[in-house]
Enzyme design. Sequence first.
Site, mmCIF file in Angstrom:
data_model
loop_
_atom_site.group_PDB
_atom_site.id
_atom_site.type_symbol
_atom_site.label_atom_id
_atom_site.label_comp_id
_atom_site.label_asym_id
_atom_site.label_seq_id
_atom_site.Cartn_x
_atom_site.Cartn_y
_atom_site.Cartn_z
ATOM 1 N N ARG A 144 0.829 -1.218 0.000
ATOM 2 C CA ARG A 144 0.000 0.000 0.000
ATOM 3 C C ARG A 144 0.858 1.261 0.000
ATOM 4 O O ARG A 144 0.336 2.378 -0.144
ATOM 5 C CB ARG A 144 -0.905 0.010 1.241
ATOM 6 N N TYR A 147 0.821 4.229 -2.610
ATOM 7 C CA TYR A 147 -0.285 5.185 -2.469
ATOM 8 C C TYR A 147 -0.089 6.042 -1.215
ATOM 9 O O TYR A 147 -0.069 7.267 -1.282
ATOM 10 C CB TYR A 147 -1.587 4.408 -2.396
ATOM 11 N N ASN A 176 -12.901 6.860 3.431
ATOM 12 C CA ASN A 176 -13.644 6.009 2.474
ATOM 13 C C ASN A 176 -14.965 6.639 2.029
ATOM 14 O O ASN A 176 -15.886 6.779 2.838
ATOM 15 C CB ASN A 176 -13.949 4.647 3.093
ATOM 16 N N ASN A 192 -17.611 -3.714 -4.617
ATOM 17 C CA ASN A 192 -17.556 -5.182 -4.688
ATOM 18 C C ASN A 192 -18.815 -5.819 -4.112
ATOM 19 O O ASN A 192 -19.428 -6.677 -4.743
ATOM 20 C CB ASN A 192 -16.354 -5.701 -3.892
ATOM 21 N N GLY A 207 -10.348 -11.461 5.483
ATOM 22 C CA GLY A 207 -10.129 -11.684 6.910
ATOM 23 C C GLY A 207 -11.442 -12.141 7.541
ATOM 24 O O GLY A 207 -12.301 -12.728 6.873
ATOM 25 N N THR A 212 -12.762 -2.317 10.688
ATOM 26 C CA THR A 212 -13.803 -1.280 10.529
ATOM 27 C C THR A 212 -13.392 -0.226 9.505
ATOM 28 O O THR A 212 -12.210 0.001 9.259
ATOM 29 C CB THR A 212 -14.094 -0.567 11.873
ATOM 30 N N ARG A 279 -10.710 2.356 11.313
ATOM 31 C CA ARG A 279 -10.555 3.709 10.773
ATOM 32 C C ARG A 279 -11.819 4.507 11.028
ATOM 33 O O ARG A 279 -12.915 4.074 10.730
ATOM 34 C CB ARG A 279 -10.299 3.620 9.278
HETATM 35 P P1 NAD Z 1 -10.974 7.379 -9.231
HETATM 36 O O1 NAD Z 1 -9.979 6.331 -9.566
HETATM 37 O O2 NAD Z 1 -12.395 7.173 -9.672
HETATM 38 O O3 NAD Z 1 -10.500 8.766 -9.826
HETATM 39 C C1 NAD Z 1 -9.160 9.125 -10.058
HETATM 40 C C2 NAD Z 1 -9.064 9.792 -11.415
HETATM 41 O O4 NAD Z 1 -7.701 10.177 -11.637
HETATM 42 C C3 NAD Z 1 -9.448 8.841 -12.563
HETATM 43 O O5 NAD Z 1 -10.312 9.492 -13.460
HETATM 44 C C4 NAD Z 1 -8.106 8.518 -13.214
HETATM 45 O O6 NAD Z 1 -8.235 8.206 -14.581
HETATM 46 C C5 NAD Z 1 -7.337 9.794 -12.952
HETATM 47 N N1 NAD Z 1 -5.880 9.622 -13.012
HETATM 48 C C6 NAD Z 1 -5.132 8.658 -12.408
HETATM 49 N N2 NAD Z 1 -3.826 8.836 -12.674
HETATM 50 C C7 NAD Z 1 -3.748 9.956 -13.464
HETATM 51 C C8 NAD Z 1 -2.668 10.638 -14.087
HETATM 52 N N3 NAD Z 1 -1.393 10.222 -13.948
HETATM 53 N N4 NAD Z 1 -2.949 11.748 -14.838
HETATM 54 C C9 NAD Z 1 -4.235 12.168 -15.005
HETATM 55 N N5 NAD Z 1 -5.291 11.547 -14.439
HETATM 56 C C10 NAD Z 1 -5.044 10.451 -13.676
HETATM 57 O O7 NAD Z 1 -10.904 7.602 -7.661
HETATM 58 P P2 NAD Z 1 -11.760 8.573 -6.698
HETATM 59 O O8 NAD Z 1 -12.335 7.727 -5.645
HETATM 60 O O9 NAD Z 1 -12.627 9.475 -7.486
HETATM 61 O O10 NAD Z 1 -10.580 9.418 -6.027
HETATM 62 C C11 NAD Z 1 -10.292 10.751 -6.404
HETATM 63 C C12 NAD Z 1 -9.204 11.307 -5.495
HETATM 64 O O11 NAD Z 1 -9.653 11.296 -4.147
HETATM 65 C C13 NAD Z 1 -7.897 10.512 -5.542
HETATM 66 O O12 NAD Z 1 -6.808 11.395 -5.488
HETATM 67 C C14 NAD Z 1 -7.959 9.682 -4.279
HETATM 68 O O13 NAD Z 1 -6.676 9.372 -3.791
HETATM 69 C C15 NAD Z 1 -8.724 10.606 -3.337
HETATM 70 N N6 NAD Z 1 -9.397 9.827 -2.283
HETATM 71 C C16 NAD Z 1 -10.536 9.110 -2.567
HETATM 72 C C17 NAD Z 1 -11.111 8.344 -1.567
HETATM 73 C C18 NAD Z 1 -12.378 7.563 -1.801
HETATM 74 O O14 NAD Z 1 -12.796 6.852 -0.887
HETATM 75 N N7 NAD Z 1 -13.038 7.643 -2.927
HETATM 76 C C19 NAD Z 1 -10.524 8.285 -0.301
HETATM 77 C C20 NAD Z 1 -9.353 8.997 -0.068
HETATM 78 C C21 NAD Z 1 -8.807 9.776 -1.061
HETATM 79 N N1 UDP Z 2 -12.735 -5.731 1.657
HETATM 80 C C1 UDP Z 2 -13.409 -6.939 1.786
HETATM 81 N N2 UDP Z 2 -13.909 -7.524 0.665
HETATM 82 C C2 UDP Z 2 -13.796 -6.965 -0.572
HETATM 83 C C3 UDP Z 2 -13.120 -5.722 -0.689
HETATM 84 C C4 UDP Z 2 -12.601 -5.132 0.452
HETATM 85 O O1 UDP Z 2 -13.549 -7.483 2.879
HETATM 86 O O2 UDP Z 2 -14.293 -7.560 -1.542
HETATM 87 C C5 UDP Z 2 -12.203 -5.097 2.888
HETATM 88 C C6 UDP Z 2 -10.741 -4.702 2.806
HETATM 89 O O3 UDP Z 2 -9.909 -5.792 3.177
HETATM 90 C C7 UDP Z 2 -10.686 -3.556 3.794
HETATM 91 C C8 UDP Z 2 -12.065 -2.906 3.674
HETATM 92 O O4 UDP Z 2 -12.904 -3.874 3.078
HETATM 93 O O5 UDP Z 2 -10.540 -4.047 5.109
HETATM 94 C C9 UDP Z 2 -12.071 -1.639 2.831
HETATM 95 O O6 UDP Z 2 -11.441 -1.944 1.617
HETATM 96 P P1 UDP Z 2 -11.349 -0.891 0.425
HETATM 97 O O7 UDP Z 2 -10.470 -1.507 -0.619
HETATM 98 O O8 UDP Z 2 -12.706 -0.448 0.025
HETATM 99 O O9 UDP Z 2 -10.674 0.412 1.062
HETATM 100 P P2 UDP Z 2 -9.384 0.661 1.994
HETATM 101 O O10 UDP Z 2 -8.816 -0.637 2.468
HETATM 102 O O11 UDP Z 2 -8.438 1.401 1.121
HETATM 103 O O12 UDP Z 2 -9.936 1.460 3.100
#
Ligand code: NAD
Ligand code: UDP
Length: 324
Positions: A144, A147, A176, A192, A207, A212, A279
């Site tokens: 991870r 990221y 999330n 999923n 798991g 959470t 979390r």
């Molecule tokens: P997403 O994957 O749907 O969106 C990300 C977008 O960025 C996509 O359209 C992808 O094509 C684009 N992208 C990726 N690499 C790129 C690059 N090198 N150049 C140009 N475009 C690029 O994900 P999301 O859930 O919409 O997340 C958006 C942002 O929010 C991300 O930065 C993510 O880290 C952050 N974020 C999201 C969550 C969540 O739960 N959704 C949580 C924490 C942080």
């Molecule tokens: N997870 C799961 N089944 C799935 C996908 C995810 O049990 O099919 C669990 C994963 O292991 C994690 C939580 O759900 O504990 C959230 O996962 P997600 O990938 O959505 O986000 P993140 O781990 O980045 O918070």
Amino acid sequence: MAEIKRVLVTGGAGFLGSHLCERLVSDGHDVICLDNFFTSQKTNLSHLLGKPNFELIRHDVICPIHLEVDEIYNLACPAAPGHYQFNPIKTIKTSVVGSINMLGMAKRCGAKILQASTSEIYGNPEVHPQPESYHGNVNTLGPRACYDEGKRAAETLFMDYHRMNKVNIRIVRIFNTYGPRMHPYDGRVVSNFIRQALTGQDITIFGDGSQTRSFCYRDDLIEGMIAMMNGPDDFVGPVNIGNPGEFTIRELAELVIEMTGSNVKLIEQPLPADDPTRRRPDITLAKQKLGWQPKVTLRDGLKATIDWFRSIDLSHYRPPTPNF
Ligand code: NAD
Ligand code: UDP
């Protein structure tokens, strides 16, 4: 009428980015969406394409670009574990080099710039719930890290451009977030579980399902992000944006089964490495400084998300394009 701004949204075709573009366009701003479509598709924006105040650029944030804008929302980065681990070197480059390019643009134009950071900054947290003052517990070597460490380095770059070059920054740490337009094959837990329940596949619990997460509905998140961008210049963040309701993954699975009326089973699969055990955001700061807090319950948000998943044709979605 409020001032019309030229706003750049990187990653604007993605799940959150497309909703942010939609909101900014409807507020009358001149919006440029920049995306390389690594984890998204143009259909997320098809309803905006004909609008005179919307423009779409296919571009990779790793490559420099010159645009003239007033505000930048920097969202470009794959966000789901399966997506960001697909090419981890590219992921960390996107956060680090992408941020340098966007911060350089902000410095040149005098634009305000917001970074979409993440709760992954906190890693597998030893402090619960997580306040912004907690420095986190990230394994620098694990799967991870591309990221988490990329996003941590991006926060550092934002603060250094702010201190050294007086760039007007904002940092939001997103927890999330889920909702319509999540990529159905992104492997995240909400997408999923809903896809599995609706297609009659067993629900995969990684798991024992006792870990959470706190799930924020996308409308609340977009409100929080915009509130931070428009908030006072002396509050640059970081600020947690998320929903403090905390659920085990097993509870989420049971709720999805109940709400979809599905009769699929829960099956356990191995827990991925470094999967955080708990979390939950401490959102005291967001409440105090921005007057923001989430409004949508998990049940209401899941209903809207399930309805959207029922409406889409899964054959129109592909896994990410190889991009080495
Ligand atoms: P997403 O994957 O749907 O969106 C990300 C977008 O960025 C996509 O359209 C992808 O094509 C684009 N992208 C990726 N690499 C790129 C690059 N090198 N150049 C140009 N475009 C690029 O994900 P999301 O859930 O919409 O997340 C958006 C942002 O929010 C991300 O930065 C993510 O880290 C952050 N974020 C999201 C969550 C969540 O739960 N959704 C949580 C924490 C942080
Ligand atoms: N997870 C799961 N089944 C799935 C996908 C995810 O049990 O099919 C669990 C994963 O292991 C994690 C939580 O759900 O504990 C959230 O996962 P997600 O990938 O959505 O986000 P993140 O781990 O980045 O918070």
